[in-house]
Design an enzyme around this catalytic site. Sequence first.
Site, PDB file in Angstrom:
ATOM      1  N   LEU A  12       0.831  -1.205   0.000  1.00 16.02           N
ATOM      2  CA  LEU A  12       0.000   0.000   0.000  1.00 16.02           C
ATOM      3  C   LEU A  12       0.864   1.254   0.000  1.00 16.02           C
ATOM      4  O   LEU A  12       0.537   2.233  -0.681  1.00 16.02           O
ATOM      5  CB  LEU A  12      -0.938  -0.003   1.212  1.00 16.02           C
ATOM      6  CG  LEU A  12      -1.834   1.223   1.377  1.00 16.02           C
ATOM      7  CD1 LEU A  12      -2.697   1.449   0.145  1.00 16.02           C
ATOM      8  CD2 LEU A  12      -2.701   1.083   2.633  1.00 16.02           C
ATOM      9  N   TYR A  62       1.783  -6.020  10.336  1.00 17.16           N
ATOM     10  CA  TYR A  62       2.280  -7.393  10.245  1.00 17.16           C
ATOM     11  C   TYR A  62       1.197  -8.171   9.508  1.00 17.16           C
ATOM     12  O   TYR A  62       0.086  -8.330  10.011  1.00 17.16           O
ATOM     13  CB  TYR A  62       2.503  -7.970  11.646  1.00 17.16           C
ATOM     14  CG  TYR A  62       3.078  -9.374  11.648  1.00 17.16           C
ATOM     15  CD1 TYR A  62       4.404  -9.592  11.974  1.00 17.16           C
ATOM     16  CD2 TYR A  62       2.285 -10.478  11.320  1.00 17.16           C
ATOM     17  CE1 TYR A  62       4.938 -10.875  11.980  1.00 17.16           C
ATOM     18  CE2 TYR A  62       2.812 -11.755  11.305  1.00 17.16           C
ATOM     19  CZ  TYR A  62       4.137 -11.949  11.640  1.00 17.16           C
ATOM     20  OH  TYR A  62       4.666 -13.217  11.631  1.00 17.16           O
ATOM     21  N   TYR A 126      -3.440 -13.217  13.332  1.00 15.55           N
ATOM     22  CA  TYR A 126      -3.412 -12.019  12.492  1.00 15.55           C
ATOM     23  C   TYR A 126      -4.715 -11.233  12.639  1.00 15.55           C
ATOM     24  O   TYR A 126      -4.703 -10.027  12.930  1.00 15.55           O
ATOM     25  CB  TYR A 126      -3.182 -12.394  11.036  1.00 15.55           C
ATOM     26  CG  TYR A 126      -3.440 -11.258  10.068  1.00 15.55           C
ATOM     27  CD1 TYR A 126      -2.631 -10.130  10.051  1.00 15.55           C
ATOM     28  CD2 TYR A 126      -4.515 -11.313   9.169  1.00 15.55           C
ATOM     29  CE1 TYR A 126      -2.876  -9.083   9.172  1.00 15.55           C
ATOM     30  CE2 TYR A 126      -4.764 -10.272   8.292  1.00 15.55           C
ATOM     31  CZ  TYR A 126      -3.946  -9.164   8.301  1.00 15.55           C
ATOM     32  OH  TYR A 126      -4.203  -8.130   7.439  1.00 15.55           O
TER      33      TYR A 126
END
Length: 283
Positions: A12, A62, A126
């Site tokens: 990004l 992450y 995550y």
Amino acid sequence: MVVVVTGANGQLGQALQFIASNYPELHFVFCSSSDLDITKKDNCQAVFSKHNPNYCINAAAYTAVDKAESEPEKAQLINVVGAQNLAAVCKENNTILLHVSTDFVFDGSKKTPYTEEDAPNPTGIYGQTKLDGEKAIQETFENYFIIRTSWVYSQFANNFMKTMLRLASERDTLSVVNDQIGTPTTAVDLAEVLLKIITSNFQLPTSNFGIYNFSNEGQCSWYDFAKKIFEVNNIRINLLPVPTSSYPTPAKRPSYSVLDKSKIKSELGIEVAFWEDSLKKRT
């Protein structure tokens, strides 16, 4: 308007650099992790003190979904502590925070697109750390836009599209799962949305802070996505659909993670392109 961007070397971050020249009214400060380590609050404070940003885009995260299962502390440090540090420093400096989150905050048990009102229920480290990062921001201050997105890909960094193109150059046959449904989203389209939010907020300040979903329109399986990637790139390959059970991974993937974009369209005036059209445009 000064915009600090964290994670400048990521997918990004690179997409934002790619389109930055289209926004001459914005002065960008692109920071890699060595320039701005979001896990260290004093580092965040030093960068903000130097540049006095009006906006901060947190593109640092992450994102190694499977690796997070064996590195929970590292995922926690970046996705939760890092987000909290940025939120606190943004509050100190009266800076508006744009933070990118994920469809992995949901468990994938729905059969209709997820709205911002649906209860999160992450199934892995995550997704849990990204959700905890969202909560940390919300508990710190109010001037934030949290953008949940899905299946991000581009010509930058590592992602599904680039992996498929690389594998197609090495093999005659590929197997791709066809029972996980979501929406591919180009990093450039996501970057455009973030900058549109900033320019709109600057021109006409609003109180429309909060959580928003953004992905491209439509839905498909990973198999469908791969098939379209090869079609657009005129690649002939033997592509085989297989179930998720054929590819066990440390982290469970949501079987359905399509996001409803009604809120971002109506409240922020964002137009959303279909994923097939963006794939053709961005390839």
